[in-house]
Design a protein around this motif. Structure first.
Motif, mmCIF file in Angstrom:
data_model
loop_
_atom_site.group_PDB
_atom_site.id
_atom_site.type_symbol
_atom_site.label_atom_id
_atom_site.label_comp_id
_atom_site.label_asym_id
_atom_site.label_seq_id
_atom_site.Cartn_x
_atom_site.Cartn_y
_atom_site.Cartn_z
ATOM 1 N N UNK A 130 0.805 -1.215 0.000
ATOM 2 C CA UNK A 130 0.000 0.000 0.000
ATOM 3 C C UNK A 130 0.842 1.272 0.000
ATOM 4 N N UNK A 131 2.121 1.140 0.408
ATOM 5 C CA UNK A 131 2.942 2.337 0.509
ATOM 6 C C UNK A 131 3.236 2.963 -0.843
ATOM 7 N N UNK A 132 3.229 2.160 -1.890
ATOM 8 C CA UNK A 132 3.532 2.723 -3.202
ATOM 9 C C UNK A 132 2.304 3.084 -4.008
ATOM 10 N N UNK A 133 1.165 3.144 -3.336
ATOM 11 C CA UNK A 133 -0.097 3.245 -4.069
ATOM 12 C C UNK A 133 -0.219 4.530 -4.890
ATOM 13 N N UNK A 134 0.376 5.638 -4.411
ATOM 14 C CA UNK A 134 0.191 6.896 -5.130
ATOM 15 C C UNK A 134 0.894 6.886 -6.487
ATOM 16 N N UNK A 135 2.215 6.605 -6.523
ATOM 17 C CA UNK A 135 2.860 6.538 -7.838
ATOM 18 C C UNK A 135 2.267 5.438 -8.724
ATOM 19 N N UNK A 136 1.856 4.352 -8.098
ATOM 20 C CA UNK A 136 1.262 3.271 -8.869
ATOM 21 C C UNK A 136 0.005 3.773 -9.577
ATOM 22 N N UNK A 137 -0.753 4.554 -8.858
ATOM 23 C CA UNK A 137 -1.956 5.147 -9.440
ATOM 24 C C UNK A 137 -1.587 6.059 -10.618
ATOM 25 N N UNK A 138 -0.518 6.827 -10.419
ATOM 26 C CA UNK A 138 -0.078 7.741 -11.475
ATOM 27 C C UNK A 138 0.390 6.956 -12.705
ATOM 28 N N UNK A 225 -9.141 1.849 -5.495
ATOM 29 C CA UNK A 225 -8.412 3.005 -5.999
ATOM 30 C C UNK A 225 -8.568 3.145 -7.518
ATOM 31 N N UNK B 48 7.523 2.760 -7.408
ATOM 32 C CA UNK B 48 6.523 3.531 -6.682
ATOM 33 C C UNK B 48 6.956 3.926 -5.269
ATOM 34 N N UNK B 49 7.672 3.025 -4.576
ATOM 35 C CA UNK B 49 8.064 3.374 -3.213
ATOM 36 C C UNK B 49 9.121 4.480 -3.220
ATOM 37 N N UNK B 51 9.537 6.644 -5.603
ATOM 38 C CA UNK B 51 8.868 7.864 -6.071
ATOM 39 C C UNK B 51 8.009 8.481 -4.967
ATOM 40 N N UNK B 52 7.481 7.642 -4.086
ATOM 41 C CA UNK B 52 6.697 8.157 -2.958
ATOM 42 C C UNK B 52 7.566 9.062 -2.090
ATOM 43 N N UNK B 244 -1.152 -1.410 8.447
ATOM 44 C CA UNK B 244 -1.791 -1.185 7.144
ATOM 45 C C UNK B 244 -3.312 -1.182 7.236
ATOM 46 N N UNK B 273 -5.307 7.620 2.108
ATOM 47 C CA UNK B 273 -6.265 7.435 1.021
ATOM 48 C C UNK B 273 -7.096 8.702 0.807
ATOM 49 N N UNK B 282 -1.559 14.894 -3.207
ATOM 50 C CA UNK B 282 -0.666 13.735 -3.325
ATOM 51 C C UNK B 282 0.608 13.918 -2.508
ATOM 52 N N UNK B 289 2.687 8.322 3.713
ATOM 53 C CA UNK B 289 3.194 6.995 3.371
ATOM 54 C C UNK B 289 4.623 6.814 3.872
#
Lengths: 287, 319
Positions: A130-138, A225, B48-49, B51-52, B244, B273, B282, B289
């Motif tokens: 779930x931690x990477x959800x934002x970039x994954x969404x992008x 999402x 993604x991590x 980039x977060x 989580x 979320x 974001x 996150x």
């Protein structure tokens, strides 16, 4: 005579009373584990007020199809079921194939960095997705995969647990001599994998398949999402949508949908329980 | 006959076939076989991590240009009371849902493993059943039980206790959600402990019996110490899972359309979320996150330290 029997018994052999207490306690826990399933059906098969009767109603009624017809008025339940089926099946086929392939490589090949790479694979299991959800969404937005099953399928096509699980099984089940023999006969690596390894490891593949299917079927956060359009909802999102209702909650209706969505999994589980349990708990046993 | 067909199935290195030694070819094949995982993980997991972390220093609504703001996002969320409520809720519910669950699971495992138990397989299945249900289904079922006039309150009042507002009270919500977590995972953990117990050789017990050890001593000095790796695994996974926590509170408090940021049950992931997908922030969501990642690492380390401290004969403490 009786002393002879006594001495044969273990010194701390429990008597009848403690045996009864033992089963009562164990049975009580089992009832707590199973009761919500039963309750689901009780509420699903009685009229709207069943959930809040005093004392609680404990007997199934005859209203199930009535309740369920109200589900169909509000949401396209079967469409959601089919969506879930499509997504779960596709992901599962891919996971089983790719994880077996990778597990086979980790079990039966020698190559530089093998150990490090395998530890890395295991390590990724501890990273919360779930931690990477934002970039994954992008990423999904960039690929225009939002609201598409591709967003649900592609990231899940292979996973660390599956590789770990298949490697463990292949290490012990596929004999290296068989592979050697296949090489001697001039078989290519993939051909040996397909014709020699796969037939031996189908039980492990089936277990992985069932577990993975259940996980994808039950997934909620990521579909929530990326799915926007009602028509694309998976069953879990469809269920949750039934629950957001401002004008009083129709629990008979909600529970009939929940029951209908849970029943297929329950049947699969009961049919294959031994495999499922051994698969789902293997992570701990082996590490 | 086998030769060309086989070469075709290993296709990508077919052309180089004559150039590569047998060893080189098998290495290449191995890398090819494991590559899907690493490619997908790089794109959909690692990137993604990373980039977060990058994103947490920018202001961004996912559409327009990104603007560098330094630590401003972290300032914003750490001065937002809701963030801290979500943080403490996550910890409280994590503790309430995990600690009793692990202890109960340990007891259940010991009972399941007992020689008294003649129906191991049936009980194993029954105890495991909750784990196959989806969290959404679990939450919906328990919502009917935890309603204001629901079964649990009926049980409470009929035993002379006060009823609890489970879907609105500060503690009520937490108790309800922790119960759902416990119900879904207790049996799973018990089965893991059970396989741990079954891995302990029985002759150790025989030997200790000859030395005059009673059941309690066997439990304290044999079972628990040998079970330590399993206890560590279970608490570690439960802790990471607890941090989580999202679906239970999201669905449970989502009823009647009041949204999921109700303070009684907002968790860190719910907060994240909402920041991202409801408010379009974001940057602050990414900062959340990152803090969650740090919390996850810290609590995992804490777990390992505690369990390595409770070494040998002091293994009696289960947490």
């Amino acid at each position: 005579m009786s002393t002879a029997i006594m001495s044969k018994r273990k010194p701390d052999e429990p008597g009848l009373i403690s045996r009864v207490l033992f089963y009562l306690l164990l049975g009580f826990g089992a009832v707590l584990s199973v009761f919500p399933f039963y309750w689901m059906f009780v509420v699903a098969s009685n009229d709207k007020t069943a959930a809040f009767q005093i004392p609680p109603l404990l007997i199934p009624g005859t209203e199930f199809f009535n309740n369920f017809s109200r589900v169909l008025e509000r949401t396209d339940f079967f469409k959601a079921l089919i969506n879930s089926l499509i997504v779960s099946t596709t992901v599962t086929l891919s996971v089983v194939f790719l994880c077996t392939l990778a597990g086979y490589a980790f079990a039966k090949f020698e190559f530089p960095l093998k150990k490090t790479l395998f530890v890395f694979v295991i390590g990724t299991m501890l990273v919360p997705a779930q931690l990477g959800v934002l970039p994954l969404y992008v990423i999904m937005a960039k690929l225009q995969w939002i609201d598409s099953y591709k967003a649900l399928i592609v990231p899940g096509m292979v996973n660390a647990f599956g590789i770990f699980w298949m490697r463990q099984y292949i290490s012990s089940a596929v004999h290296s001599e068989l592979i050697e023999a296949g090489r001697m006969d001039g078989g290519g690596h993939f051909r040996i994998f397909w014709n020699i390894a796969i037939p031996v490891v189908t039980p492990a593949m089936a277990t992985l398949g069932i577990i993975n299917f259940m996980n994808v079927w039950n997934d909620f956060f990521w579909p929530l999402v990326v799915l926007k359009n009602r028509e694309n909802y998976t069953i879990q999102i469809a269920l949750q949508q039934l629950f957001t209702n401002k004008d009083g909650l129709d629990y008979g209706m909600i529970m009939s949908a929940t029951f209908a969505a849970t029943l297929p999994l329950l049947i699969v589980f009961l049919l294959f329980s031994r495999w499922v349990i051994s698969g789902l708990t293997s992570g701990a046993v082996k590490s | 006959m086998a030769e060309p067909a086989a070469a075709a199935t290993t296709s990508p290195n077919m052309a180089k076939r004559s150039l590569l030694s047998e060893r080189g070819r098998s290495r290449l094949t191995a890398y090819l076989f494991i590559s899907p995982f690493f490619i997908l993980f790089a794109i959909f997991g690692l990137y993604p991590i990373l980039f977060t972390i990058y994103l947490s220093f920018y202001k961004w609504d996912a559409l327009g240009p990104m603007k560098y703001v330094g630590f401003r996002n972290y300032e914003l969320i750490t001065t937002d009371p809701t963030f801290w409520i979500s943080f403490s809720n996550t910890l409280i519910m994590g503790l309430m849902g995990t600690l009793p669950q692990v202890i109960v699971a340990l007891f259940v495992a010991v009972m399941l493993n007992s020689a008294l138990n003649k129906y191991k397989n049936i009980f194993r299945i029954l105890y495991f059943m909750p784990n196959i249900t989806s969290i959404v289904a679990v939450t919906l079922v328990f919502s009917t039980m935890f309603g204001n006039n629901g079964m649990i309150n009926w049980l409470l009042t009929s035993t002379g206790l006060d009823s609890v507002p489970f879907n609105s009270g500060w503690w009520g919500v937490k108790i309800a959600i922790s119960t759902m977590v416990m119900w879904r995972w207790m049996g799973y953990n018990a089965i893991i402990f059970l396989s741990g117990l079954q891995s302990i050789p029985t002759d150790i017990y025989e030997a200790s019996r000859i030395d005059g050890a009673n059941r309690r001593q066997q439990m304290l000095f044999i079972t628990l110490p040998l079970l330590r790796p399993f206890i560590l695994f279970v608490t570690l996974v439960s802790t990471i899972g607890a941090l989580q926590l999202f679906t239970e509170p999201y669905v449970f408090l989502g009823q009647s359309g009041t949204g999921s940021t109700r303070q009684e049950g907002v968790t860190m992931v719910t907060y994240l979320y909402n920041e991202a997908f409801k408010n379009g922030f974001f940057g602050t969501a990414a900062a959340t996150a990152v803090l969650l990642l740090i919390a996850t690492i810290l609590f995992s380390l804490l777990n390992m330290i505690i369990s390595s401290r409770m070494g040998g004969e002091s293994g009696g403490k289960k947490a």
